[in-house]
Design a protein around this motif. Structure first.
Motif, short mmCIF file in Angstrom:
data_model
loop_
_atom_site.label_atom_id
_atom_site.label_comp_id
_atom_site.label_asym_id
_atom_site.label_seq_id
_atom_site.Cartn_x
_atom_site.Cartn_y
_atom_site.Cartn_z
N PRO A 81 0.99 -1.22 0.12
CA PRO A 81 0.12 0.00 -0.29
C PRO A 81 0.78 1.22 -0.14
N ASP A 82 2.09 1.31 0.23
CA ASP A 82 3.03 2.26 0.28
C ASP A 82 3.48 2.52 -1.16
N VAL A 83 3.25 2.22 -2.03
CA VAL A 83 3.79 2.33 -3.35
C VAL A 83 2.86 3.50 -4.02
N ARG A 84 3.83 4.20 -4.62
CA ARG A 84 3.01 5.75 -5.29
C ARG A 84 3.45 5.75 -6.71
N LEU A 85 4.19 4.97 -7.40
CA LEU A 85 4.61 5.01 -8.87
C LEU A 85 4.11 4.16 -9.49
N VAL A 86 3.39 4.10 -10.67
CA VAL A 86 3.38 3.10 -11.64
C VAL A 86 3.99 3.47 -13.07
N VAL A 87 4.49 2.67 -13.47
CA VAL A 87 5.17 2.59 -15.01
C VAL A 87 4.33 1.77 -15.80
N ILE A 88 3.40 2.31 -16.82
CA ILE A 88 2.59 1.37 -17.78
C ILE A 88 3.29 1.58 -19.17
N ALA A 89 3.28 0.18 -19.74
CA ALA A 89 3.79 0.61 -21.20
C ALA A 89 2.57 0.13 -22.18
N HIS A 90 2.43 0.59 -23.03
CA HIS A 90 1.49 0.11 -24.24
C HIS A 90 2.00 -0.84 -25.18
N LEU A 91 1.65 -2.14 -24.95
CA LEU A 91 2.50 -3.19 -25.92
C LEU A 91 1.93 -3.25 -27.28
N TYR A 92 3.05 -3.10 -28.17
CA TYR A 92 2.89 -3.44 -29.65
C TYR A 92 1.89 -2.35 -30.19
N GLY A 93 1.90 -1.12 -29.61
CA GLY A 93 1.19 -0.03 -30.14
C GLY A 93 -0.41 -0.02 -29.78
N ALA A 111 6.35 4.41 -25.87
CA ALA A 111 7.45 4.44 -27.13
C ALA A 111 6.92 3.57 -28.15
N GLU A 112 5.94 2.38 -28.22
CA GLU A 112 5.41 1.79 -29.27
C GLU A 112 4.17 2.24 -29.91
N SER A 113 3.44 3.21 -29.08
CA SER A 113 2.42 3.74 -29.55
C SER A 113 2.04 5.04 -30.01
N LEU A 114 3.06 5.68 -30.54
CA LEU A 114 2.61 7.05 -31.08
C LEU A 114 1.55 6.97 -31.98
N ILE A 129 7.06 3.47 -35.49
CA ILE A 129 6.19 4.00 -36.45
C ILE A 129 6.53 4.92 -37.34
N ILE A 130 7.15 5.92 -36.64
CA ILE A 130 8.20 7.07 -37.25
C ILE A 130 9.52 6.96 -36.64
N LEU A 173 -7.83 2.77 -30.14
CA LEU A 173 -7.69 2.60 -31.58
C LEU A 173 -6.04 2.41 -31.55
N PRO A 174 -5.40 1.34 -31.75
CA PRO A 174 -4.13 1.19 -31.87
C PRO A 174 -3.35 1.75 -32.96
N ASN A 175 -2.10 1.97 -32.96
CA ASN A 175 -1.42 2.27 -34.14
C ASN A 175 -1.00 1.20 -35.03
N PHE A 176 -1.28 -0.30 -34.16
CA PHE A 176 -1.26 -1.34 -35.24
C PHE A 176 0.43 -1.50 -35.56
N TRP A 177 1.41 -1.00 -34.56
CA TRP A 177 2.76 -1.08 -34.75
C TRP A 177 3.09 -2.42 -35.24
#
Length: 436
Positions: free
Chosen positions: A149-161, A185-188, A217-218, A311-315
């Protein structure tokens, strides 16, 4: 024996030119801005190209401020460091801002999402994946807050766009007073419906990160972007990324800094790529849809997404083999074995066939909790603690490691937007033959 020598693949010949999973797609405009930087002699870490891509990305994503950096990993590092400083105060020069603190992190992702936690002396707690989007499970995240319960930071990634379930994740983090570092990084170019409003990934956390690596993607061949709505935080990142120089007529430093600023040359490539972002997304979506249609008669599924809220970027287009269609396969740390069974297949068989056809595929990201370097870190699933679940005397019921299962049954398919429909048809045929 080459796998194509198997009679199942009779008549198939390797592509003359390699079909990549995802490679840079240049259009010519990039050269204009690179040449302009060279003619103006602005080839270092200042220049018009840097200023322009910061303005373009901030406007496109919907954040007030953008800071262009040398790579996506640099953006993730300063974002994680900044979040630690906001939560726990300025660290000593020989310590990270997360020293003595845990951070909840996506489990099925590239390690660049997670390593900055270690850079800052923190301890990552990996949150299991859910099946609807292959991203962090909100249910597992809620269980993690019960355990820590003391955690205050979450790092979330969007997989494959594909965007994660950000509505649920944001609501959980708000209830527990936790900040979000968003790895986009993968989901622009991917979009998510948050609080009834369509928003771009890269604007969904307190601090947000994008990559311009060569396979994205670019691309700029390298490069990344830090995004925020806070001018103070953007200015802090600019300072850190240029070795934390103080306002003095000599080199004076009061805190640790980094050589993380982007080159004006690389920024010129990104500047030339940016007008083609939506075109690249449309091409990637067409590839995903051709796979979905062409493989519909096989016991497989494509990587999923929430069609109402995202709506993904379908990387990258990915494939998941149904459990009852999985041929025997085992993996070690660096090697593997599999057995072909008629009517079934496995990821390594398909990957070998792709390689023999001169096409590139890859396994799904191996979850972080399975990586040798992080095997002692905590791991939380929807049923609670994901470590030490076996018992010689009591049968385990209900425990499922979703990320490990997707890694076992999934693979990334050739998804290059320069791949022709005819080449993709050959790849689809090849996958069918792997099940013969």
């Amino acid at each position: 024996m080459d796998i194509l020598d198997d009679r199942r693949f009779a008549g198939m010949k390797p592509f003359e030119e390699k079909v990549w999973m995802a490679s840079p797609t240049m259009h010519g405009d990039e050269q204009r801005w690179v040449d302009g930087a060279i003619r103006a002699n602005w080839v270092s870490t200042v220049g018009a190209n840097i200023d322009e891509i910061e303005n373009l990305l901030a406007d496109y994503v919907g954040c007030k401020y953008a800071v262009a950096l040398s790579c996506g990993t640099a953006a993730l590092h300063v974002a994680t460091k900044l979040a630690g400083e906001k939560l726990y105060g300025q660290a000593r020069p020989n310590e990270g801002t997360l020293r003595g603190h845990r951070v909840f992190s996506s489990d099925m992702t590239f390690d660049a999402s997670v390593n900055p936690v270690a850079y800052e002396d923190g301890e990552a707690v990996f949150i299991d994946t859910e099946r609807d989007t292959w991203n962090m499970s909100p249910e597992a995240l809620e269980r993690a807050f019960e355990i820590y319960p003391d955690v205050r930071l979450v790092v979330i990634a969007h997989l494959y766009g594909t965007p994660a379930k950000m509505q649920e994740i944001r609501d959980i983090c708000d209830r527990h007073g936790a900040l979000i570092v968003e790895d986009a990084a993968e989901s622009l170019g991917a979009k998510y419906l948050l609080d009834g409003k369509w928003m771009e990934t890269g604007s969904l956390g307190r601090y947000n990160c994008i990559s311009f690596n060569g396979n994205k993607i670019i691309t700029g061949s390298a490069g990344g972007m830090f995004l925020t709505d806070s001018l103070e935080d953007a200015e802090k990142v600019r300072k850190w990324s240029t070795q934390s120089r103080e306002d003095a007529p000599w080199y004076q430093h009061e805190e640790i800094g980094y050589n993380y600023r982007i080159s004006n040359i690389i920024a010129g490539i990104v500047r030339g790529q940016f007008p083609y972002l939506d075109e690249h997304i449309a091409q990637k979506r067409a590839i995903w849809e051709r796979y979905e249609k062409g493989l519909a008669d096989l016991p497989v599924k494509m990587n999923p997404w929430d069609r109402e809220k995202s709506l993904p970027n379908f990387w990258l287009s990915c494939l998941l083999i149904d459990e009852d269609a999985m041929a025997p396969m085992v993996r070690g740390e660096r090697d593997y074995l599999y057995q072909h069974v008629s009517g079934k297949s496995c990821p390594q068989e398909i990957l070998e066939a792709l390689m023999a056809m001169n096409a590139e595929g890859r396994p799904i990201w191996k979850p972080m909790h399975m990586q040798p370097i992080y095997r002692t870190n905590a791991f939380v699933t929807e049923t609670g603690n994901g470590r030490a679940r076996s018992n010689a005397y009591i049968e385990e019921t209900g425990f499922v490691d979703v990320g490990a299962d997707i890694f076992r049954r999934g693979l990334c398919l050739p998804s290059d937007n320069k791949m022709t429909a005819e080449q993709q048809d050959v790849i689809i045929d090849l996958i069918h033959r792997c099940f013969w």
